[in-house]
Design a protein around this motif. Structure first.
Motif, PDB file in Angstrom:
ATOM      1  N   PRO A 254       0.818  -1.209   0.000  1.00 35.77           N
ATOM      2  CA  PRO A 254       0.000   0.000   0.000  1.00 35.77           C
ATOM      3  C   PRO A 254       0.855   1.262   0.000  1.00 35.77           C
ATOM      4  O   PRO A 254       1.710   1.433   0.882  1.00 35.77           O
ATOM      5  N   PRO A 255       0.662   2.167  -0.959  1.00 32.67           N
ATOM      6  CA  PRO A 255       1.451   3.407  -0.991  1.00 32.67           C
ATOM      7  C   PRO A 255       1.279   4.243   0.269  1.00 32.67           C
ATOM      8  O   PRO A 255       2.189   4.983   0.652  1.00 32.67           O
ATOM      9  N   ILE A 256       0.119   4.111   0.928  1.00 34.05           N
ATOM     10  CA  ILE A 256      -0.118   4.908   2.126  1.00 34.05           C
ATOM     11  C   ILE A 256       0.871   4.560   3.235  1.00 34.05           C
ATOM     12  O   ILE A 256       1.183   5.396   4.092  1.00 34.05           O
ATOM     13  N   LEU A 257       1.383   3.334   3.217  1.00 38.42           N
ATOM     14  CA  LEU A 257       2.402   2.970   4.202  1.00 38.42           C
ATOM     15  C   LEU A 257       3.663   3.785   4.001  1.00 38.42           C
ATOM     16  O   LEU A 257       4.300   4.223   4.967  1.00 38.42           O
ATOM     17  N   THR A 258       4.046   3.956   2.760  1.00 34.79           N
ATOM     18  CA  THR A 258       5.237   4.758   2.455  1.00 34.79           C
ATOM     19  C   THR A 258       5.014   6.219   2.810  1.00 34.79           C
ATOM     20  O   THR A 258       5.909   6.886   3.336  1.00 34.79           O
ATOM     21  N   ASP A 259       3.803   6.708   2.533  1.00 32.75           N
ATOM     22  CA  ASP A 259       3.526   8.133   2.730  1.00 32.75           C
ATOM     23  C   ASP A 259       3.299   8.482   4.202  1.00 32.75           C
ATOM     24  O   ASP A 259       3.831   9.479   4.700  1.00 32.75           O
ATOM     25  N   ARG A 260       2.509   7.679   4.909  1.00 33.18           N
ATOM     26  CA  ARG A 260       2.089   8.046   6.266  1.00 33.18           C
ATOM     27  C   ARG A 260       2.675   7.158   7.363  1.00 33.18           C
ATOM     28  O   ARG A 260       2.548   7.485   8.548  1.00 33.18           O
ATOM     29  N   GLY A 261       3.247   6.039   7.000  1.00 34.70           N
ATOM     30  CA  GLY A 261       3.718   5.108   8.017  1.00 34.70           C
ATOM     31  C   GLY A 261       2.583   4.228   8.509  1.00 34.70           C
ATOM     32  O   GLY A 261       1.411   4.396   8.138  1.00 34.70           O
ATOM     33  N   LEU A 262       2.904   3.288   9.378  1.00 37.35           N
ATOM     34  CA  LEU A 262       1.931   2.298   9.820  1.00 37.35           C
ATOM     35  C   LEU A 262       0.800   2.933  10.618  1.00 37.35           C
ATOM     36  O   LEU A 262      -0.369   2.596  10.429  1.00 37.35           O
ATOM     37  N   PRO A 291      10.781  -2.608   9.535  1.00 31.52           N
ATOM     38  CA  PRO A 291      11.057  -2.955   8.133  1.00 31.52           C
ATOM     39  C   PRO A 291       9.778  -2.946   7.307  1.00 31.52           C
ATOM     40  O   PRO A 291       8.675  -3.157   7.826  1.00 31.52           O
ATOM     41  N   ALA A 292       9.927  -2.720   5.997  1.00 26.23           N
ATOM     42  CA  ALA A 292       8.759  -2.603   5.118  1.00 26.23           C
ATOM     43  C   ALA A 292       7.901  -3.859   5.142  1.00 26.23           C
ATOM     44  O   ALA A 292       6.663  -3.782   5.139  1.00 26.23           O
ATOM     45  N   ALA A 293       8.540  -5.040   5.163  1.00 26.22           N
ATOM     46  CA  ALA A 293       7.770  -6.282   5.164  1.00 26.22           C
ATOM     47  C   ALA A 293       6.940  -6.413   6.438  1.00 26.22           C
ATOM     48  O   ALA A 293       5.803  -6.911   6.404  1.00 26.22           O
ATOM     49  N   GLU A 295       5.829  -3.855   8.331  1.00 23.79           N
ATOM     50  CA  GLU A 295       4.748  -2.879   8.228  1.00 23.79           C
ATOM     51  C   GLU A 295       3.624  -3.390   7.329  1.00 23.79           C
ATOM     52  O   GLU A 295       2.440  -3.236   7.646  1.00 23.79           O
ATOM     53  N   ALA A 296       3.992  -3.989   6.199  1.00 23.32           N
ATOM     54  CA  ALA A 296       2.986  -4.499   5.266  1.00 23.32           C
ATOM     55  C   ALA A 296       2.159  -5.611   5.902  1.00 23.32           C
ATOM     56  O   ALA A 296       0.935  -5.662   5.742  1.00 23.32           O
ATOM     57  N   ALA A 297       2.815  -6.520   6.639  1.00 24.50           N
ATOM     58  CA  ALA A 297       2.089  -7.602   7.302  1.00 24.50           C
ATOM     59  C   ALA A 297       1.149  -7.058   8.372  1.00 24.50           C
ATOM     60  O   ALA A 297      -0.001  -7.500   8.499  1.00 24.50           O
ATOM     61  N   ALA A 298       1.626  -6.083   9.163  1.00 28.13           N
ATOM     62  CA  ALA A 298       0.781  -5.474  10.195  1.00 28.13           C
ATOM     63  C   ALA A 298      -0.408  -4.751   9.562  1.00 28.13           C
ATOM     64  O   ALA A 298      -1.543  -4.842  10.056  1.00 28.13           O
ATOM     65  N   LEU A 359       7.017 -14.273   8.444  1.00 21.40           N
ATOM     66  CA  LEU A 359       8.001 -13.398   9.085  1.00 21.40           C
ATOM     67  C   LEU A 359       8.435 -13.946  10.444  1.00 21.40           C
ATOM     68  O   LEU A 359       9.014 -13.218  11.244  1.00 21.40           O
ATOM     69  N   ASP A 360       8.114 -15.233  10.697  1.00 19.13           N
ATOM     70  CA  ASP A 360       8.461 -15.892  11.959  1.00 19.13           C
ATOM     71  C   ASP A 360       7.745 -15.253  13.140  1.00 19.13           C
ATOM     72  O   ASP A 360       8.244 -15.247  14.261  1.00 19.13           O
ATOM     73  N   GLY A 361       6.552 -14.710  12.877  1.00 21.83           N
ATOM     74  CA  GLY A 361       5.762 -14.101  13.931  1.00 21.83           C
ATOM     75  C   GLY A 361       4.753 -15.075  14.512  1.00 21.83           C
ATOM     76  O   GLY A 361       4.632 -16.222  14.077  1.00 21.83           O
ATOM     77  N   THR A 362       4.019 -14.611  15.503  1.00 24.27           N
ATOM     78  CA  THR A 362       2.987 -15.434  16.147  1.00 24.27           C
ATOM     79  C   THR A 362       1.656 -14.696  16.083  1.00 24.27           C
ATOM     80  O   THR A 362       1.612 -13.468  16.100  1.00 24.27           O
TER      81      THR A 362
END
Length: 383
Positions: A254-262, A291-293, A295-298, A359-362
């Motif tokens: 999502p471009p909004i992640l780059t523009d505004r952050g999570l 990291p971008a990955a 942020e994208a997953a969140a 991403l090795d998350g839970t």
């Protein structure tokens, strides 16, 4: 620190349960002997994997009992016992967890018996201790002994039940293998989605756009008014194609992640969800970004959770919490709806779990019937 009567009572309850387990362990010797006899006679070889599974359950119960006293979980690492009898036998014998459980069990035959012998003496000891403390105004003696014995029993059990480094490494490799398979599956599904969106959406609009421009070119000399109408339709078609293309790009990152952050992106999702959503962020304003990955997953977890809440929860409000954790980034989404979320009923929760696992998350989903539904995600990362 002085032991209190409450601590002593809790220690007594722990040791009573430990004594009961020790008594059960002695009875379990019969099962082990039957299994060993059957294995030597070959005819009862099928008993080996079943006995190993039963031993795992007993050791698991002891791990939970020990963890409840110490406040720290005792980890376990087992290889799954599945497949044919030959495969089940191979795993049962070669799994390092089997040796760990048997080592603890045989040791428990010794130190577990101490709790069985000591427990009958406690009522008299507590009476003497009460007289000692109440009449003579002296510091109680038995209470610290009870607490100390519970601590000692728990420490021995935790040390014996803790998996070996080899078992932990084996379990880690298996989890990473499963995570990699899920990541590959999720990546393949995402590529198919992008291909489908491009084919059915953007490509269809571009084909129609090309046809309208061609018709306008032909009509330009003979019917300028019709050509202008076709060019107007072509412009609308071009705008639709751009919207479709933005939709596809938004699904990739999502471009909004780059523009505004999570945090800004999560607030935008909350505003467009149709729900009253409170977004709280802790430790994410300013400083380095994940990291971008991550942020994208969140972002995907928040978007999918709010979509599910709007569709199925029946509630008009939800809550999103984002924050730093010891291991990385924490995400928590809660809605006050009817609950009863089922991962097997659709692909939404499964897709979230796969993205997080890649991403090795839970990820933990709590959704009792009647609500609320809570999705908690922990994404490891280095800030």
């Amino acid at each position: 620190m002085r032991a209190t009567p409450r601590q002593a009572a809790r220690a007594t309850a722990h040791l009573v349960l430990a004594a009961a387990m020790a008594f059960g362990a002695y009875i379990y010797i019969t099962v082990l002997l039957i299994t060993a006899t059957g294995a030597l006679a070959v005819a009862g070889i099928w008993l080996v994997p079943e006995t190993v599974l039963l031993t795992r359950r007993i050791a698991g119960a002891k791990r939970r009992l020990t963890g409840s006293w110490t406040g720290q979980d005792v980890p376990e690492a087992y290889q799954p016992i599945t497949g044919t009898l030959r495969e089940r036998l191979r795993v049962s014998v070669k799994d390092p967890g089997t040796l760990t459980d048997l080592r603890w069990l045989f040791a428990y035959f010794g130190y577990g018996w101490l709790t069985v012998l000591v427990l009958p003496l406690w009522p008299a000891a507590l009476l003497v201790d009460g007289l000692w403390a109440g009449l003579l105004r002296r510091t109680p003696v038995v209470l610290p002994l009870i607490t100390g014995l519970a601590d000692l029993e728990a420490r021995w059990s935790a040390a014996l039940l803790r998996p070996s480094p080899k078992a932990l490494l084996t379990g880690r490799v298996e989890r990473l293998t499963a995570t990699r398979a899920d990541a590959v599956a999720a990546h393949g599904a995402e590529l198919r989605r992008i291909e489908r969106d491009l084919h059915d959406g953007t490509q269809a609009h571009l084909v129609a756009l090309s046809m309208r421009i061609g018709l306008a070119r032909r009509a330009y000399q003979g019917d300028p008014e019709a050509a202008r109408k076709l060019l107007s339709d072509a412009q609308d078609q071009a705008e639709d194609a751009l919207l479709e293309l933005r939709h596809v790009v938004r699904g990739i990152h999502p471009p909004i992640l780059t523009d505004r952050g999570l945090v800004g992106a999560a607030r935008a999702l909350a505003a467009s969800s149709g729900l009253r959503v409170a977004v709280q962020a802790e430790g994410l304003d300013g400083g380095p970004r994940p990291p971008a990955a991550v942020e994208a997953a969140a972002y995907f977890v928040v978007a999918e959770s709010l979509t599910n809440a709007a569709k199925y929860s029946g509630s008009g409000q939800a809550e999103v919490r984002l924050g730093r954790t010891r291991s990385g980034l924490g995400v928590r989404i809660r809605d006050e709806g009817r609950g009863g979320a089922d991962e097997s009923a659709g692909t939404g929760l499964l897709g979230m779990r796969r993205r997080v696992a890649a991403l090795d998350g839970t990820m933990r989903v709590t959704s009792p019937v009647g609500g609320p539904t809570v999705v908690e995600v922990d994404l490891p990362c280095v800030w």
